[in-house]
Design a protein around this motif. Structure first.
Motif, PDB file in Angstrom:
ATOM      1  N   ASP A 224       0.853  -1.196   0.000  1.00  0.00           N
ATOM      2  CA  ASP A 224       0.000   0.000   0.000  1.00  0.00           C
ATOM      3  C   ASP A 224       0.881   1.234   0.000  1.00  0.00           C
ATOM      4  OD1 ASP A 224      -2.675   1.018  -0.109  1.00  0.00           O
ATOM      5  OD2 ASP A 224      -2.404   1.791   1.913  1.00  0.00           O
ATOM      6  N   HIS A 225       0.367   2.321  -0.502  1.00  0.00           N
ATOM      7  CA  HIS A 225       1.144   3.571  -0.507  1.00  0.00           C
ATOM      8  C   HIS A 225       0.209   4.754  -0.506  1.00  0.00           C
ATOM      9  CE1 HIS A 225       4.932   5.846  -1.623  1.00  0.00           C
ATOM     10  NE2 HIS A 225       5.193   5.140  -0.550  1.00  0.00           N
ATOM     11  N   GLU A 226      -0.674   4.787   0.404  1.00  0.00           N
ATOM     12  CA  GLU A 226      -1.773   5.763   0.562  1.00  0.00           C
ATOM     13  C   GLU A 226      -2.369   6.209  -0.775  1.00  0.00           C
ATOM     14  OE1 GLU A 226      -0.872   9.444   0.126  1.00  0.00           O
ATOM     15  OE2 GLU A 226       0.076   9.893   2.093  1.00  0.00           O
ATOM     16  N   HIS A 302      11.422  10.664  -6.182  1.00  0.00           N
ATOM     17  CA  HIS A 302      10.037  10.234  -5.933  1.00  0.00           C
ATOM     18  C   HIS A 302       9.174  11.457  -5.651  1.00  0.00           C
ATOM     19  CE1 HIS A 302       6.571   8.245  -4.049  1.00  0.00           C
ATOM     20  NE2 HIS A 302       6.967   7.170  -4.717  1.00  0.00           N
ATOM     21  N   ARG A 303       7.906  11.387  -6.080  1.00  0.00           N
ATOM     22  CA  ARG A 303       6.985  12.513  -5.888  1.00  0.00           C
ATOM     23  C   ARG A 303       6.773  12.883  -4.431  1.00  0.00           C
ATOM     24  NH1 ARG A 303       5.370   9.975 -10.155  1.00  0.00           N
ATOM     25  NH2 ARG A 303       4.630   8.292  -8.843  1.00  0.00           N
ATOM     26  N   VAL A 304       6.670  11.922  -3.549  1.00  0.00           N
ATOM     27  CA  VAL A 304       6.365  12.280  -2.158  1.00  0.00           C
ATOM     28  C   VAL A 304       7.546  12.114  -1.197  1.00  0.00           C
ATOM     29  CG1 VAL A 304       3.857  12.030  -2.285  1.00  0.00           C
ATOM     30  CG2 VAL A 304       5.228  10.043  -1.705  1.00  0.00           C
ATOM     31  N   PRO A 310      11.887   4.868   1.922  1.00  0.00           N
ATOM     32  CA  PRO A 310      12.236   3.820   2.905  1.00  0.00           C
ATOM     33  C   PRO A 310      12.161   2.419   2.310  1.00  0.00           C
ATOM     34  CG  PRO A 310      10.083   4.768   3.407  1.00  0.00           C
ATOM     35  CD  PRO A 310      10.672   5.600   2.308  1.00  0.00           C
ATOM     36  N   ARG A 311      11.292   2.246   1.321  1.00  0.00           N
ATOM     37  CA  ARG A 311      11.161   0.933   0.679  1.00  0.00           C
ATOM     38  C   ARG A 311      12.426   0.605  -0.098  1.00  0.00           C
ATOM     39  NH1 ARG A 311       5.994   2.358  -2.758  1.00  0.00           N
ATOM     40  NH2 ARG A 311       7.374   4.116  -3.140  1.00  0.00           N
ATOM     41  N   ALA A 312      13.034   1.655  -0.701  1.00  0.00           N
ATOM     42  CA  ALA A 312      14.240   1.434  -1.509  1.00  0.00           C
ATOM     43  C   ALA A 312      15.393   0.962  -0.632  1.00  0.00           C
ATOM     44  CB  ALA A 312      14.606   2.705  -2.257  1.00  0.00           C
TER      45      ALA A 312
HETATM   46  C1  MLT Z   1       3.547   3.800  -5.280  1.00  0.00           C
HETATM   47  O1  MLT Z   1       4.035   2.951  -4.521  1.00  0.00           O
HETATM   48  O2  MLT Z   1       2.330   3.838  -5.521  1.00  0.00           O
HETATM   49  C2  MLT Z   1       4.466   4.705  -6.011  1.00  0.00           C
HETATM   50  O3  MLT Z   1       5.649   4.912  -5.315  1.00  0.00           O
HETATM   51  C3  MLT Z   1       3.838   5.965  -6.508  1.00  0.00           C
HETATM   52  C4  MLT Z   1       3.280   6.934  -5.507  1.00  0.00           C
HETATM   53  O4  MLT Z   1       3.164   6.686  -4.327  1.00  0.00           O
HETATM   54  O5  MLT Z   1       2.910   8.033  -5.958  1.00  0.00           O
END
Ligand code: MLT
Length: 423
Positions: A224-226, A302-304, A310-312
């Motif tokens: 998940d990534h909000e 990354h956009r946010v 942290p995942r990387a």
């Molecule tokens: C995701 O995991 O959905 C991507 O990193 C893109 C995002 O969060 O905008």
């Protein structure tokens, strides 16, 4: 600090409530803005717009924090199984041993895909992109599995979790011209997927625990990534009360774009192009800095996340471990580590916070695991499925209204129709 914001528009002043989240995130509630002032807000790409209040995932882009239901991504990736995390996302709490066994068993009972769906599947061309095939198959599920008469979505949730790996591997088998494999319910979720992917009638496949553990971690990191593009799509489509299948199928389509889930495929394609051009990474680093070169470094920034993803961090360590454990020596992966080292030490990239993101390393691991490049985004979709389901379920439980953004019209003002012979 007051719990409202004040807005003045000409001689009109209005108070807008301030909402505070459990992690002290602040938002200005503009729900009454148009009714009270006639104004709307413009926020292209919704960068400043909270579309919902959600209790699923917390993300702090400045500090590089990601938590599912309060649990850190680092701890979950280290200790949990993907199905445990899926349960956590969908139902809100980590399962007890009994809840886990029931969840896993129900998924196992539904792994077989209706044989008639294979007829649809057989009509796709051999070179079809597996994301297109997967989204079409998930959408087709709404015709085959009409759901529970009680209106509960429970069975559809289980069916999606169960059948998605089977359908994903079918699309790969089709591209190889090989017969499909059926699920083996004596295997765990990740091993079952790997077996369906790689077993051949002439050569049974032995699941390597290193590969299965790496896959488990990757799926958790993507779960998940909000409110990213595909998740927002799932919630928006679902807000019209479209079925779970229709909403998830729309999410798969949103994920397929190269600016979203398709980025991991683009990373490996970029590395292959650099290799084909002689493998000169310094030349490509210089091109990435030159705005006129037309070259874009994929999988960086990354956009946010403004400082690091942290995942990387987790996935980079997993990538190193997998490459070492499998003894892989791949020239494309060598180019990846040269690019990574150059970007991390180059002032240009450091100043612009262009560090390798999750897509950069996930492409590398998938390649090392033997997953073909055009299946990378499908892997992302399998991982993201529980997040999409959880967000869809939350949207429904909150009784959120249908999503209906407005616009500022910038087209022609009223004019009269002119007949064709006079134009
Ligand atoms: C995701 O995991 O959905 C991507 O990193 C893109 C995002 O969060 O905008």
């Amino acid at each position: 600090m007051s719990d409202f914001a004040e807005l003045s528009l000409g001689d009109k002043r209005i108070q807008l409530p301030v909402i505070t989240g459990t992690e002290d995130e602040k938002a200005i509630d503009i729900a009454k803005l148009r009714d009270e002032t006639g104004y709307i807000t413009i926020d292209s790409g919704y960068k400043n717009t909270g579309a919902t209040k959600s209790a699923i995932t917390f993300l702090d882009g400045e500090l590089g924090i990601l938590r599912y239901r309060g649990y850190s991504i680092e701890e979950l990736a280290e200790k949990a199984s993907f199905l445990e995390v899926a349960y956590l996302l969908i139902y809100g709490e980590l399962p007890t041993a009994e809840q886990y066994a029931t969840f896993e068993n129900s998924i196992k009972m539904h792994t077989i895909v209706n044989e008639d769906m294979r007829k649809i599947f057989e009509g796709f061309p051999v070179n079809a992109h597996p994301m297109g095939v997967l989204s079409a198959m998930v959408c087709a599920m709404s015709a085959f599995y009409t759901g529970d008469k009680s209106g509960s979505d429970e069975l559809n949730i289980i069916r999606l979790m169960a059948k998605m790996p089977s359908m994903a591997t079918w699309s790969y088998k089709k591209s190889q011209g090989h017969p499909v494999n059926y699920p083996n319910n004596s295997l765990d979720y990740c091993s079952n997927f790997l077996n369906m992917m790689f077993a051949l009638p002439v050569a049974p496949y032995q699941v390597d625990p290193v590969v299965s553990a790496a896959l488990n971690k990757l799926l958790i990191l993507h779960a998940d990534h909000e409110q990213n593009c595909s998740t927002s799509t799932v919630r928006l489509v679902g807000s019209s009360h479209a079925s779970l299948y229709a909403s998830i199928s729309a999410g798969i389509n949103a994920l397929s774009g190269p600016l979203h889930g398709g980025a991991n495929q683009e990373v490996i394609e970029m590395l292959e192009a650099i290799k084909a051009d002689g493998g000169d990474t310094a030349k490509y680093i210089a091109m990435a800095k030159d705005k006129n070169s037309g070259f874009r470094l994929m999988g960086f920034g990354h956009r946010v996340y403004k400082n690091f993803d942290p995942r990387a961090r987790i996935i980079k360590k997993a990538a190193d471990d997998v490459l070492a454990a499998l003894g892989i020596n791949d020239p494309v992966l060598k180019i990846a580590s040269e690019l990574e080292a150059a970007a991390l030490s180059d002032e240009y990239f450091v100043a612009r916070k262009l560090y390798p993101n999750v897509d950069f390393y996930s492409g590398i691991i998938y390649r090392a695991l033997g997953i073909p490049t055009d299946m990378f985004t499908v892997m992302f979709a399998i991982g993201r499925l529980p997040g999409w389901i959880a967000q869809w379920k939350e949207m429904k439980a909150n009784k959120e209204p249908i999503g209906r953004p407005r616009q500022v019209y910038v087209g022609a003002t009223p004019r009269e129709y002119v007949s064709m012979d006079q134009r």
